[in-house]
Design an enzyme around this catalytic site. Structure first.
Site, mmCIF file in Angstrom:
data_model
loop_
_atom_site.group_PDB
_atom_site.id
_atom_site.type_symbol
_atom_site.label_atom_id
_atom_site.label_comp_id
_atom_site.label_asym_id
_atom_site.label_seq_id
_atom_site.Cartn_x
_atom_site.Cartn_y
_atom_site.Cartn_z
ATOM 1 N N ASP A 148 37.104 -4.412 1.446
ATOM 2 C CA ASP A 148 36.920 -2.986 1.702
ATOM 3 C C ASP A 148 38.171 -2.487 2.395
ATOM 4 O O ASP A 148 38.423 -2.819 3.557
ATOM 5 C CB ASP A 148 35.687 -2.750 2.576
ATOM 6 C CG ASP A 148 35.293 -1.280 2.666
ATOM 7 O OD1 ASP A 148 36.173 -0.422 2.490
ATOM 8 O OD2 ASP A 148 34.110 -0.997 2.911
ATOM 9 N N ARG A 150 39.050 0.629 3.093
ATOM 10 C CA ARG A 150 38.956 1.981 3.634
ATOM 11 C C ARG A 150 39.297 2.023 5.125
ATOM 12 O O ARG A 150 38.938 1.124 5.883
ATOM 13 C CB ARG A 150 37.549 2.546 3.411
ATOM 14 C CG ARG A 150 37.260 2.839 1.961
ATOM 15 C CD ARG A 150 35.832 3.269 1.748
ATOM 16 N NE ARG A 150 34.887 2.169 1.994
ATOM 17 C CZ ARG A 150 33.580 2.268 1.824
ATOM 18 N NH1 ARG A 150 33.056 3.414 1.419
ATOM 19 N NH2 ARG A 150 32.788 1.232 2.044
#
Length: 226
Positions: A148, A150
């Site tokens: 991930d 982000r």
């Protein structure tokens, strides 16, 4: 009367905004909710975001009058948000968030972080790997990306530019709360979203729980939700 009205291009108190990040434009736009109602939301854009992406916020109601408004951080998902892909729960989560924010007042921060930050084309490459047996996180790693990628620090800067230092966070993802808190936003409580499980996304949702500890109560098999 025009359906679109331009608002102030500055935050409520420019002195309180993070240096270098400020509101660029706010404009009222009629939007259609999942229940068919047309309501007004303010689309808000920003100057000075560090990653240079065109992240924006939607303001529903008058959250600026609340000490702790409800906030949803929603990462862009073209396949789910726009085309209704059933491989994920992004579209249903977006539509639910808009309804809840309209009812309670609050902000939706729409973050241009497609595919957990890897981009649309790479996400579709990851779909091909998932079709061969990998889960969504394993596929990202196989392509050379983080599980991930982000960064929610940009969301914290957006909230500061909006003069929102303390929020109720609408999310099942504990990483959002952790990153926002580390970036200086006080999260008073984390409010769970609905669980939008179906036969096409159940494996994906189980991967969220297994890899990233999302707070989801899920059936064990796709036959339970067919």
């Amino acid at each position: 009367m025009s359906a679109v009205a331009f608002l102030s291009t500055e935050p409520a108190s420019a002195a309180d905004a993070q240096p270098g990040v400020r509101v660029r434009t706010a404009v009222e736009v009629p939007v259609v909710l999942a229940d068919g109602r047309t309501v007004t939301a303010s689309f808000i854009t920003f100057h000075g975001l560090a990653d240079g992406r065109e992240h924006f916020a939607l303001r529903f109601g008058k959250p600026q009058e609340q000490a702790t408004p409800l906030v949803r951080l929603h990462s862009e998902c073209l396949t789910g948000d726009v085309f209704g892909s059933a491989r994920c729960d992004c579209g249903p989560q977006l539509r639910e968030a808009m309804l809840r924010l309209h009812e309670q007042g609050g902000y939706l921060l729409y973050l241009r972080q497609e595919g957990r930050g890897i981009g649309l084309f790479a996400k579709l490459d990851a779909y091909r790997l998932q079709d061969s047996g990998l889960d969504t996180y394993e596929a990202n790693r196989m392509l050379g990306f983080d599980e991930d990628a982000r960064d929610y620090g940009v969301a914290a800067r957006m909230l500061e530019a909006l003069n929102v230092p303390r929020i109720k966070l609408l999310s099942n993802n504990p990483d959002k709360r952790t990153q926002l808190s580390a970036a200086g936003i006080e999260v008073s409580t984390q409010v769970p979203t609905g669980v939008f499980a179906g036969p096409d996304n159940l494996r994906y949702l189980h991967a969220k729980v297994r890899h990233r500890q999302h707070t989801l109560e899920l059936p064990a098999s796709a036959s339970s939700v067919a």
